[in-house]
Design a protein around this motif. Structure first.
Motif, short mmCIF file in Angstrom:
data_model
loop_
_atom_site.label_atom_id
_atom_site.label_comp_id
_atom_site.label_asym_id
_atom_site.label_seq_id
_atom_site.Cartn_x
_atom_site.Cartn_y
_atom_site.Cartn_z
N ILE A 129 47.65 34.83 50.46
CA ILE A 129 47.02 34.81 49.24
C ILE A 129 47.09 36.01 48.47
O ILE A 129 46.41 36.84 48.58
CB ILE A 129 45.08 34.99 49.59
CG1 ILE A 129 44.78 34.04 50.68
CG2 ILE A 129 44.52 34.49 48.35
CD1 ILE A 129 43.49 34.02 50.82
N SER B 120 41.52 29.29 41.41
CA SER B 120 42.30 28.67 42.64
C SER B 120 42.31 27.18 42.91
O SER B 120 41.56 26.42 42.16
CB SER B 120 41.69 29.38 44.02
OG SER B 120 40.45 28.69 44.26
N PHE C 105 38.31 33.93 54.05
CA PHE C 105 38.73 33.51 52.72
C PHE C 105 39.50 32.43 53.08
O PHE C 105 40.80 32.45 53.95
CB PHE C 105 39.68 34.46 52.20
CG PHE C 105 38.91 35.53 51.39
CD1 PHE C 105 38.37 35.43 50.32
CD2 PHE C 105 38.75 36.79 52.16
CE1 PHE C 105 37.80 36.69 49.65
CE2 PHE C 105 38.19 37.83 51.43
CZ PHE C 105 37.46 37.64 50.26
N PRO D 157 44.22 29.03 49.85
CA PRO D 157 44.39 27.89 48.66
C PRO D 157 45.95 27.60 48.73
O PRO D 157 46.54 28.32 49.08
CB PRO D 157 43.96 28.53 47.69
CG PRO D 157 44.29 30.33 47.54
CD PRO D 157 44.14 30.50 49.14
N ALA E 11 46.66 30.43 43.53
CA ALA E 11 45.67 31.36 43.27
C ALA E 11 45.89 32.37 42.26
O ALA E 11 47.25 32.85 42.64
CB ALA E 11 44.74 31.94 44.21
N LEU F 276 37.59 31.63 45.49
CA LEU F 276 38.28 31.17 46.83
C LEU F 276 37.32 30.37 47.50
O LEU F 276 37.66 29.67 48.56
CB LEU F 276 39.08 32.26 47.52
CG LEU F 276 40.27 32.84 46.85
CD1 LEU F 276 40.56 34.28 47.34
CD2 LEU F 276 41.37 31.89 46.92
#
Ligand SMILES: Cc1cc2nc3c(=O)[nH]c(=O)nc-3n(C[C@H](O)[C@H](O)[C@H](O)COP(=O)(O)OP(=O)(O)OC[C@H]3O[C@@H](n4cnc5c(N)ncnc54)[C@H](O)[C@@H]3O)c2cc1C
Length: 263
Positions: free
Chosen positions: A88, A191, A165, A168, A171, A129
Motif C-alpha cells: 500500500i 482506494s 489494512f 487495495p 490507492a 482503506l
C-alpha cells in the motif's frame, strides 16, 4: 503539569488492569498529543500508563491480503517499511508526510487513531482503506470507529492493539498541509478494492468522513476525469483562521483528483 503516577506495564493485560484500578488514568504512547496537553494543564490524569514497555505492540506484518500494524508502531517505521511500500504505497507516503522527523519517530499509529484529531492523516487512511481497529476486547470497522471530533468508539479501559489494512488494488493520498504543523488543512484518501470505492476526507470537517458523491462518481470509472464537475457542499465544513468552509470544499475536489491520479 499537575502531578501524576507513572506506570510502565510489560503486557496489555497489566495495562488494562491498571486502567481499571486507577482513578482517571490515561494511556501514554508517543506522547506527542498527550504530554503538551498536560503541560498546558488542559489534561490532569491521575495516572499515566506507558505502553512503550509492552511486548508485541509494535511491528508490521503482511498476512494474506492484509497488512497488520501494531498500535505502537511509529510513523517513520510505516513510512520506511518495505512491506507497506510494496502493498500500500499510499499508506507509506501518508505516514512519511506526517509532521516532521521528530514527530514521525515518536508518534504512533495507535495514538493517532485513538486521538482522532480532525486534521490527522491516519483516520483518512483507515476510513479510506476500510481498515479494522483491533482492541484488547474487539474488532471495530473504521466506518464505526471515528464518531466525532476527538471522539471514537473506544470504551473506557479499551486499548488499541493493532490496525488491519486490507490491500487495495489502487490507492492514493493527497493533502494540502498546514505549512506550520503539516497537519492536513484538507487530506483525501481514495482506494479501490473490487467494487468497493472509498473516498475519505480529513481536515475539512469536525471528523473524518466519506465523500459519497465522489465515491459514486468514481464507481463507474476510477479516473481523475470522473471527478470533473462533481462538487462537495461546504455546509458542514470547518471555517477558521486557516481556511473558509468554501475554500475547504474546493480543496476536497482538487485533493481527490490528485489522489486518484497518484493511485
Ligand atoms: C508538531 C506536531 C505536528 C504534527 N503533525 C501531524 C500531521 O501532520 N499529521 C498527523 O496525522 N498528526 C500529526 N501530529 C500528531 C502525531 O502524529 C501523533 O500521532 C499524535 O500526537 C498521537 O500519537 P501519539 O503516539 O503521540 O499519542 P499520545 O499523545 O501518547 O496519545 C494520544 C491519545 O491517544 C490515547 N492512546 C494512545 N495510544 C493508545 C492506544 N494504543 N489505545 C488507546 N488509546 C491510546 C492516549 O491516552 C491519548 O489520549 C503532529 C504532532 C505534533 C506535536
Amino acid at each position: 503539569m499537575y502531578p501524576f503516577t507513572y506506570h510502565r506495564p510489560a503486557s496489555v493485560r497489566k495495562a488494562v488492569n491498571l486502567l481499571a484500578s486507577s482513578e482517571d488514568a490515561k494511556i501514554l504512547a508517543g506522547g506527542h498529543t498527550l504530554l503538551p496537553t498536560m503541560k498546558q494543564r488542559l489534561a490532569a490524569p491521575s495516572d499515566l500508563i506507558d505502553l512503550n514497555g509492552v511486548e508485541g505492540l509494535s511491528g508490521i506484518e503482511q498476512k494474506g491480503r492484509t497488512i497488520h500494524i501494531g498500535a505502537m508502531t511509529r510513523h517513520a517505521e510505516v513510512a520506511n517499511s518495505d512491506v507497506v511500500k510494496e502493498a500500500i504505497p499510499a499508506l507509506a507516503k501518508l505516514a512519511g508526510g506526517i509532521g516532521d522527523p521528530h514527530v514521525r519517530h515518536r508518534g504512533t499509529i495507535g495514538g493517532s487513531v485513538a486521538n482522532n484529531d480532525p486534521n490527522a492523516d491516519y483516520p483518512a487512511a483507515c476510513l479510506g482503506l476500510g481498515a479494522t481497529i483491533v482492541t484488547n476486547k474487539r474488532k471495530i470497522p473504521a466506518d464505526e470507529f471515528f464518531v466525532g471530533m476527538f471522539e471514537t468508539a473506544l470504551e473506557e479501559g479499551e486499548i488499541i492493539t493493532k490496525v488491519l489494512f486490507p490491500i487495495p488494488r489502487k490507492a492514493g493520498y493527497a493533502k494540502f498541509p498546514n505549512p506550520a504543523s503539516r497537519y492536513a488543512l484538507v487530506g483525501v484518501f481514495v482506494s479501490k478494492r473490487g467494487k468497493d470505492v472509498r473516498v475519505a476526507v480529513t481536515g475539512a470537517g469536525p471528523c473524518v468522513f466519506r465523500a459519497t458523491a465522489l465515491e459514486e462518481a468514481l464507481a463507474g470509472r476510477f479516473a481523475a476525469k470522473s471527478l470533473e464537475g462533481v462538487t462537495v457542499s461546504d455546509a458542514d465544513l470547518n471555517s477558521d483562521i486557516h481556511a473558509s468552509a468554501e475554500y475547504r470544499a474546493h480543496l476536497i475536489g482538487v485533493m481527490a483528483r490528485r489522489a486518484v491520479a497518484a493511485a
